[in-house]
Design a protein around this motif. Structure first.
Motif, PDB file in Angstrom:
ATOM      1  N   THR A  39      22.611  34.329  28.511  1.00  0.00           N
ATOM      2  CA  THR A  39      23.653  35.345  28.636  1.00  0.00           C
ATOM      3  C   THR A  39      24.660  35.220  27.503  1.00  0.00           C
ATOM      4  OG1 THR A  39      23.380  35.342  31.030  1.00  0.00           O
ATOM      5  CG2 THR A  39      25.421  36.279  30.168  1.00  0.00           C
ATOM      6  N   ALA A  40      25.098  33.995  27.232  1.00  0.00           N
ATOM      7  CA  ALA A  40      26.063  33.765  26.155  1.00  0.00           C
ATOM      8  C   ALA A  40      25.475  34.185  24.817  1.00  0.00           C
ATOM      9  CB  ALA A  40      26.469  32.298  26.116  1.00  0.00           C
ATOM     10  N   ARG A  41      24.234  33.821  24.557  1.00  0.00           N
ATOM     11  CA  ARG A  41      23.600  34.165  23.279  1.00  0.00           C
ATOM     12  C   ARG A  41      23.425  35.679  23.152  1.00  0.00           C
ATOM     13  NH1 ARG A  41      19.890  34.934  19.791  1.00  0.00           N
ATOM     14  NH2 ARG A  41      19.495  33.598  18.041  1.00  0.00           N
ATOM     15  N   GLY A  42      23.151  36.328  24.246  1.00  0.00           N
ATOM     16  CA  GLY A  42      23.013  37.779  24.215  1.00  0.00           C
ATOM     17  C   GLY A  42      24.313  38.483  23.850  1.00  0.00           C
ATOM     18  N   VAL A  43      25.435  37.904  24.230  1.00  0.00           N
ATOM     19  CA  VAL A  43      26.727  38.527  23.942  1.00  0.00           C
ATOM     20  C   VAL A  43      27.196  38.189  22.525  1.00  0.00           C
ATOM     21  CG1 VAL A  43      29.164  38.620  24.597  1.00  0.00           C
ATOM     22  CG2 VAL A  43      27.414  38.589  26.359  1.00  0.00           C
ATOM     23  N   VAL A  44      27.160  36.912  22.153  1.00  0.00           N
ATOM     24  CA  VAL A  44      27.719  36.514  20.860  1.00  0.00           C
ATOM     25  C   VAL A  44      26.704  36.551  19.728  1.00  0.00           C
ATOM     26  CG1 VAL A  44      29.543  35.102  21.850  1.00  0.00           C
ATOM     27  CG2 VAL A  44      27.370  34.041  21.261  1.00  0.00           C
ATOM     28  N   THR A  47      23.516  31.190  18.138  1.00  0.00           N
ATOM     29  CA  THR A  47      23.066  30.065  18.952  1.00  0.00           C
ATOM     30  C   THR A  47      24.145  28.989  19.078  1.00  0.00           C
ATOM     31  OG1 THR A  47      20.797  30.491  18.260  1.00  0.00           O
ATOM     32  CG2 THR A  47      21.243  28.336  19.202  1.00  0.00           C
ATOM     33  N   ALA A  48      24.807  28.648  17.989  1.00  0.00           N
ATOM     34  CA  ALA A  48      25.833  27.598  18.033  1.00  0.00           C
ATOM     35  C   ALA A  48      26.996  28.002  18.941  1.00  0.00           C
ATOM     36  CB  ALA A  48      26.338  27.297  16.630  1.00  0.00           C
ATOM     37  N   GLU A  51      25.951  27.829  22.549  1.00  0.00           N
ATOM     38  CA  GLU A  51      25.973  26.448  23.062  1.00  0.00           C
ATOM     39  C   GLU A  51      27.387  26.026  23.433  1.00  0.00           C
ATOM     40  OE1 GLU A  51      24.074  24.164  20.017  1.00  0.00           O
ATOM     41  OE2 GLU A  51      22.073  24.875  20.568  1.00  0.00           O
ATOM     42  N   GLU A  52      28.358  26.385  22.585  1.00  0.00           N
ATOM     43  CA  GLU A  52      29.763  26.078  22.887  1.00  0.00           C
ATOM     44  C   GLU A  52      30.198  26.737  24.189  1.00  0.00           C
ATOM     45  OE1 GLU A  52      33.075  26.471  20.118  1.00  0.00           O
ATOM     46  OE2 GLU A  52      31.592  26.293  18.503  1.00  0.00           O
ATOM     47  N   ILE A  53      29.845  27.993  24.334  1.00  0.00           N
ATOM     48  CA  ILE A  53      30.228  28.743  25.531  1.00  0.00           C
ATOM     49  C   ILE A  53      29.578  28.132  26.764  1.00  0.00           C
ATOM     50  CG2 ILE A  53      29.977  30.972  26.688  1.00  0.00           C
ATOM     51  CD1 ILE A  53      30.265  32.221  23.828  1.00  0.00           C
TER      52      ILE A  53
END
Length: 191
Positions: A39-44, A47-48, A51-53
């Motif tokens: 989900t995080a990767r889809g929004v931002v 990849t890095a 991972e932080e999110i």
């Protein structure tokens, strides 16, 4: 339902009823990590950052593990927190880019044409100043640098009451010199 059946159901001890088993943090992490990361990767789309999110989301879960939603709602809660974190990250990046762009605009060096014109104006001002006699020129330059009449008088070993008239006459001479060069409107003169 008949009254007899109700009595039998209510008489069954609570120990025999299925009890909800709550997930541990490690189990919740293992079970939901991929969904949170995806989900995080889809929004931002990085990849890095994803991972932080993901790390932030699970830190929030760990800090609030005692008050976490029940296991049925945990995935929805984690994904909502993920979306919020991702959006906050994007907003922060946008603000940072805007600040950097504004700073860049303010600190950009002038183009060659502007730089040439500035050098020409400086040269014209120097020539006009060179035509002013001493001590008027020195008084005018020191006043332009912010010195008071008293400080100018002490610096040039003059009487303080003469400094004001020397500055005023120096300004007139400067403006007259610029006028003869045809540059009065282009170079500002502080009064």
């Amino acid at each position: 339902m008949r009254a007899g059946a109700r009595t039998v159901i209510h008489s069954i001890p609570d120990q025999l009823a299925p009890q909800e088993t709550s997930l541990s943090f490690d189990e919740a992490f293992t079970l939901h990590h991929r969904a949170v990361f995806a989900t995080a990767r889809g929004v931002v789309r990085d990849t890095a950052l994803a991972e932080e999110i993901t790390q932030e989301v699970f830190l929030k879960l760990y800090r609030h593990f005692d008050s976490k939603p029940n296991d049925e709602l945990l995935r929805a809660w984690l994904l909502r927190v993920t979306l919020n974190e991702a959006r906050n990250m994007l907003r922060g990046q946008n603000r940072s880019r805007a600040r950097d762009t504004t700073y860049q605009r303010k600190t950009d060096q002038p183009g060659p044409q502007v730089e040439y014109e500035q050098r020409q104006e400086m040269e014209t001002a120097r020539r006009a100043l060179d035509k002013i006699k001493e001590p008027m020129r020195s008084c005018l330059l020191l006043r332009q640098q912010g010195l008071s009449y008293r400080e100018i008088a002490q610096t040039l070993s003059l009487k303080e009451n003469y400094v004001g008239s020397l500055v005023a006459r120096g300004r007139k001479e400067f403006v007259r010199g610029l006028g003869k060069m045809g540059k009065i409107g282009k170079i500002g003169v502080n009064r």
